[in-house]
Design a protein around this motif. Structure first.
Motif, mmCIF file in Angstrom:
data_model
loop_
_atom_site.group_PDB
_atom_site.id
_atom_site.type_symbol
_atom_site.label_atom_id
_atom_site.label_comp_id
_atom_site.label_asym_id
_atom_site.label_seq_id
_atom_site.Cartn_x
_atom_site.Cartn_y
_atom_site.Cartn_z
ATOM 1 N N SER A 188 0.842 -1.071 0.145
ATOM 2 C CA SER A 188 0.276 -0.099 0.053
ATOM 3 C C SER A 188 0.504 1.177 -0.004
ATOM 4 O O SER A 188 1.560 1.042 0.878
ATOM 5 C CB SER A 188 -0.873 -0.223 1.358
ATOM 6 N N ARG A 189 0.174 2.680 -0.870
ATOM 7 C CA ARG A 189 0.856 3.318 -1.034
ATOM 8 C C ARG A 189 0.025 5.160 -0.228
ATOM 9 O O ARG A 189 -0.650 4.553 -0.712
ATOM 10 C CB ARG A 189 2.404 3.493 -2.127
ATOM 11 N N GLY A 190 1.062 6.163 -0.407
ATOM 12 C CA GLY A 190 -0.428 6.983 -0.647
ATOM 13 C C GLY A 190 -1.774 6.856 0.542
ATOM 14 O O GLY A 190 -2.428 7.791 -0.311
ATOM 15 N N LYS A 195 -1.026 1.360 -5.245
ATOM 16 C CA LYS A 195 0.140 0.247 -4.973
ATOM 17 C C LYS A 195 0.912 0.050 -5.881
ATOM 18 O O LYS A 195 1.163 0.779 -6.568
ATOM 19 C CB LYS A 195 -0.589 -1.104 -6.060
ATOM 20 N N HIS A 196 2.090 0.362 -5.001
ATOM 21 C CA HIS A 196 3.784 0.139 -5.184
ATOM 22 C C HIS A 196 4.093 -1.064 -5.806
ATOM 23 O O HIS A 196 3.620 -2.356 -6.202
ATOM 24 C CB HIS A 196 4.499 -0.349 -3.297
ATOM 25 N N GLU A 197 4.534 -0.040 -7.110
ATOM 26 C CA GLU A 197 4.695 -0.816 -8.516
ATOM 27 C C GLU A 197 5.712 -0.685 -8.510
ATOM 28 O O GLU A 197 6.606 -0.805 -9.444
ATOM 29 C CB GLU A 197 3.847 0.328 -9.562
ATOM 30 N N ASN A 199 10.011 -2.213 -6.818
ATOM 31 C CA ASN A 199 10.485 -3.225 -5.638
ATOM 32 C C ASN A 199 11.533 -2.212 -4.504
ATOM 33 O O ASN A 199 12.107 -1.887 -5.431
ATOM 34 C CB ASN A 199 11.401 -4.774 -5.484
ATOM 35 N N ASP A 200 11.386 -2.155 -3.534
ATOM 36 C CA ASP A 200 12.623 -1.275 -2.949
ATOM 37 C C ASP A 200 14.217 -1.846 -2.174
ATOM 38 O O ASP A 200 13.543 -3.262 -1.576
ATOM 39 C CB ASP A 200 11.904 -0.455 -1.445
ATOM 40 N N VAL A 201 15.450 -0.935 -2.714
ATOM 41 C CA VAL A 201 16.393 -2.161 -2.149
ATOM 42 C C VAL A 201 17.229 -1.449 -1.398
ATOM 43 O O VAL A 201 17.594 -0.225 -1.663
ATOM 44 C CB VAL A 201 17.006 -2.731 -3.831
ATOM 45 N N PRO A 277 17.768 5.889 2.383
ATOM 46 C CA PRO A 277 17.734 5.997 1.194
ATOM 47 C C PRO A 277 17.663 4.148 1.212
ATOM 48 O O PRO A 277 18.290 3.572 1.402
ATOM 49 C CB PRO A 277 19.323 5.963 1.255
ATOM 50 N N HIS A 278 17.110 4.621 -0.748
ATOM 51 C CA HIS A 278 17.114 2.961 -1.027
ATOM 52 C C HIS A 278 16.658 3.345 -2.548
ATOM 53 O O HIS A 278 16.356 4.939 -3.012
ATOM 54 C CB HIS A 278 15.914 2.627 -0.314
ATOM 55 N N LEU A 279 16.443 2.576 -3.396
ATOM 56 C CA LEU A 279 16.422 2.412 -4.814
ATOM 57 C C LEU A 279 15.462 1.779 -4.746
ATOM 58 O O LEU A 279 14.968 0.215 -4.268
ATOM 59 C CB LEU A 279 17.353 1.518 -5.658
ATOM 60 N N HIS A 280 14.666 2.341 -5.215
ATOM 61 C CA HIS A 280 13.074 2.199 -5.905
ATOM 62 C C HIS A 280 13.714 1.568 -7.571
ATOM 63 O O HIS A 280 13.860 2.315 -8.507
ATOM 64 C CB HIS A 280 11.867 3.268 -6.192
ATOM 65 N N PHE A 281 13.210 0.250 -7.875
ATOM 66 C CA PHE A 281 13.554 -0.156 -8.637
ATOM 67 C C PHE A 281 12.002 -1.039 -9.535
ATOM 68 O O PHE A 281 10.985 -1.659 -9.104
ATOM 69 C CB PHE A 281 14.176 -1.736 -8.394
HETATM 70 ZN ZN LIG Z 1 9.272 2.212 -4.040
#
Ligand SMILES: [Zn+2]
Length: 372
Positions: A188-190, A195-197, A199-201, A277-281
């Motif tokens: 879940s987002r916002g 929805k989170h589209e 992966n967060d690394v 900090p993370h990469l949204h991929f």
């Molecule tokens: Zn993300």
């Protein structure tokens, strides 16, 4: 005069076609470099003068093509084929977009190994690489497929057979792996509005973000939810790769990049400014986001560490001699075989892969098989 020329031209072409047809009928192997027949087709040529053998070979396949044996992500099985009991079995596996199916059997030339769809059409044939028959299949959608393994007649072999999946791409953050992904597709987002589209690394700020495959940097932006972002087009497969929340980038639009090349650095730009900090991929196919996890999730090659004794005349004989779809007591029961002879065709862990006298194939725990 003109009509005589046409007549000779027509006759010559006709003779050439007939000559090619006769050559193909007598020596089809001469055309293999153009027609690229399957390993099965080439092998079946050896039965040309032996229709009974061809029928036996095809019967084995039609029995195995109904198998309900299911692979849950991976297996390593010790398989056995003999003159008397040629091995033939099939295995169902669900593949997700982004996974590459890998199946291997260590043997030079005793086996036919194929991926087929559920209608029986050949999707991919195995290729010989360093004495190992290797099947590689990359689906372009989520799909259930059937893997067929059939020993050539009159061969004897005991060998390891493996089925597993591998990610289509490399990992997008240098030196990191599965455990660094801490937010997945669909979260879940916002406040529940979307929805989170991706992966967060997670990795420290400034850690290198790398290209997961060969491609071209199609755009670089600094705006919106993603903040500093790099887009890479994988022209071979038609996917767009999205690397967001970067602290900074070190590539330019139009650059060609190879797997492992640094694109930029992990940060928390865009709407990640208040998170670690993370990469949204993300991965986009025809403009729509798809779950990137199967594309990058690292898997292991399965190993079968238990070797069960080969029984000479195995008899199913237990309180519940259950034949199951998987080598696991929580999998579906195909049949309670009760007391009946079966053929052992392989084993994995503490489970035998067997076929009943009625042709049903599945797994039985070692505790329910005894010597007759
Ligand atoms: Zn993300």
């Amino acid at each position: 005069m003109q009509s005589i020329k046409k007549y000779w031209l027509f006759t010559s072409i006709l003779i050439a076609i007939i000559a090619l047809f006769i050559t193909y009928t007598v020596k089809p192997a001469l055309f293999d470099f153009i027609l690229k027949p399957s390993n099965r087709t080439i092998y079946e040529r050896s039965f040309k003068d032996n229709p009974e053998k061809l029928e036996r070979w095809n019967n084995l396949l039609s029995i195995a093509a109904k198998d309900q044996v299911t692979i849950n992500k991976s297996t390593s099985e010790h398989v056995v084929t003999t003159f008397q009991k040629p091995f033939t079995a099939s295995y169902l596996i669900d593949l997700q977009l982004g996974e590459v199916l890998v199946s291997t059997i260590a043997s030079k030339s005793s086996w036919i190994l194929e991926a087929r769809n559920l209608s029986g059409d050949l999707l991919q044939d195995a290729q010989l690489k360093n004495d190992t028959l290797v099947l590689n299949y990359t689906p372009n959608k989520d799909i259930k497929i059937r893997i067929i393994l059939q020993a050539k007649l009159e061969t004897e072999s005991q060998t390891e057979f493996k089925i597993y999946t591998a990610p289509q791409y490399d990992f997008p953050v240098a030196g990191k792996g599965n455990s660094a992904i801490q937010s997945f597709w669909g979260a879940s987002r916002g406040g529940g509005s979307r929805k989170h589209e991706g992966n967060d690394v997670f990795a420290p700020k400034g850690h290198p973000v790398v290209a997961i495959t060969y491609g071209t940097v199609s755009s670089i932006r600094n705006r919106g939810l993603g903040g500093k972002q790099v887009w890479v087009k994988d022209y071979d497969n038609g996917y767009l790769h999205y690397y967001a929340h970067l602290d900074d980038w070190i590539v330019n639009e139009g650059d060609m990049v190879w797997s492992g090349d640094t694109l930029g650095y992990v940060g928390n730009t865009g709407n990640a400014k208040n998170t670690p900090p993370h990469l949204h991929f993300g991965i986009y196919k025809n403009g729509s986001a798809v779950d990137p996890k199967p594309f990058i999730w690292k898997t292991q090659v399965p190993e079968n560490t238990i070797s069960l004794p080969q029984l000479n005349n195995p008899l199913a004989n237990g309180f519940a001699a259950n034949l199951r779809t998987e080598p696991s007591s929580s999998s579906d029961i195909l049949q309670d075989v009760k007391t009946a002879p079966v053929s052992i065709i392989g084993n994995t862990g503490n489970w035998y892969h067997v076929r009943t006298t009625t042709g049903l194939s599945g797994y039985m725990h070692k505790s329910v098989l005894v010597e007759q």
